[in-house]
Design an enzyme around this catalytic site. Structure first.
Site, PDB file in Angstrom:
ATOM      1  N   ARG A 139      10.760 -15.441   7.282  1.00  0.00           N
ATOM      2  CA  ARG A 139      11.995 -14.984   7.309  1.00  0.00           C
ATOM      3  C   ARG A 139      12.895 -15.804   8.366  1.00  0.00           C
ATOM      4  O   ARG A 139      12.466 -16.310   9.585  1.00  0.00           O
ATOM      5  CB  ARG A 139      12.114 -13.759   7.790  1.00  0.00           C
TER       6      ARG A 139
ATOM      7  N   LYS B 132       0.847  -1.208  -0.036  1.00  0.00           N
ATOM      8  CA  LYS B 132      -0.157  -0.051  -0.078  1.00  0.00           C
ATOM      9  C   LYS B 132       0.833   1.249  -0.039  1.00  0.00           C
ATOM     10  O   LYS B 132       0.478   2.309  -0.768  1.00  0.00           O
ATOM     11  CB  LYS B 132      -0.787  -0.154   1.223  1.00  0.00           C
TER      12      LYS B 132
ATOM     13  N   ARG C  51      -9.606   3.664   9.432  1.00  0.00           N
ATOM     14  CA  ARG C  51      -9.166   2.159   9.857  1.00  0.00           C
ATOM     15  C   ARG C  51     -10.472   1.669  10.197  1.00  0.00           C
ATOM     16  O   ARG C  51     -10.310   0.316  10.419  1.00  0.00           O
ATOM     17  CB  ARG C  51      -8.271   2.441  11.038  1.00  0.00           C
TER      18      ARG C  51
ATOM     19  N   ARG D  32      12.802 -15.276  14.283  1.00  0.00           N
ATOM     20  CA  ARG D  32      12.681 -14.371  15.498  1.00  0.00           C
ATOM     21  C   ARG D  32      11.180 -14.375  15.532  1.00  0.00           C
ATOM     22  O   ARG D  32      10.296 -14.771  15.145  1.00  0.00           O
ATOM     23  CB  ARG D  32      12.669 -13.028  14.751  1.00  0.00           C
TER      24      ARG D  32
ATOM     25  N   ARG E  38      -0.812 -10.439  13.787  1.00  0.00           N
ATOM     26  CA  ARG E  38      -0.552  -8.847  13.404  1.00  0.00           C
ATOM     27  C   ARG E  38      -1.613  -8.574  12.123  1.00  0.00           C
ATOM     28  O   ARG E  38      -2.095  -7.751  12.166  1.00  0.00           O
ATOM     29  CB  ARG E  38       0.752  -8.905  12.978  1.00  0.00           C
TER      30      ARG E  38
END
Ligand SMILES: [Zn+2]
Length: 212
Positions: A127, A13, A88, A160, A171
């Site tokens: 990752r 975005k 939002r 991580r 999230r």
């Protein structure tokens, strides 16, 4: 012309917002920039917002809305703007509708950059890092030859906390545009959904096409 740009984290975005702003000369109002400017200039709203951000808490709607209304009341926003990071939720969307209506304007387009959850999970997570030499890998884009082992030094790869699938999923759920917000613009007849899984340039073209 007023445009709302919507999309989940990982949909690109921010990049697309900059490209659309450059192509259309529309004023780009990013909530992140707006917060930073208010905090830096130590405005009353900036100080208030900072109290929440410093604690890692969400800034309440009324503070965000007041800041946004102040921003669009300036002369540079009279001819139109593209909102990035706002609204939002439906409360914010209704406040924006009302403010624009007061100026005889409206949200002309709500552009939703859509990407499937599985693809977002792959983009945002996946990752891995070498415990020994720190080299970064990505499950999808840049995987090691052997799972869990560093190509460069043979060290052990780990994830991580932030990159673990369950953390990424939570999230994503918190930060993606809520269904009710999308429905708000669908009902208003202004929603345009763009496939965000195409290459960057194709997404930009589709977005520009949608507002032509
Ligand atoms: Zn290594």
């Amino acid at each position: 012309m007023y445009i709302v740009l919507l999309g989940p984290p990982g949909a690109g975005k921010g990049t697309q917002a900059q490209r659309i702003a450059a192509a259309t000369q529309l004023l780009h109002i990013s909530t992140g920039d707006m917060f930073r400017e208010n905090v830096k200039n130590e405005t009353a709203l900036g100080k208030l917002a900072n109290q929440y951000m410093a604690k890692g808490e969400l800034v309440p709607d009324e503070v965000t809305i007041k800041m946004l209304l102040e921003r669009i009341s300036r002369t540079d926003a009279k001819a139109g703007a593209m909102f990035d990071g706002f609204p939002r939720n439906v409360v914010q969307a209704e406040a924006l509708d009302e403010a624009l209506r007061g100026n005889g304007a409206k949200v002309d387009f709500a552009l939703l950059i859509s990407v499937r959850d599985a693809e977002l999970m792959a983009r945002l997570g996946g990752r891995w890092i070498c415990r020994t030499c720190g080299k970064l890998y990505h499950e999808k884009n840049d995987p090691p030859k052997k799972h869990g082992i560093c190509d460069a030094c043979g060290g052990e790869l780990y994830q991580r906390e932030d990159d673990r699938p369950e953390v990424v999923a939570s999230r994503l759920e918190k930060q993606k545009p809520p269904a009710a917000l999308i429905e708000h613009y669908r009902k208003a007849g202004t929603l345009k959904e763009i496939n965000g899984e195409q290459p960057l340039d194709a997404v930009t073209s589709a977005l520009l096409e949608a507002i032509r």
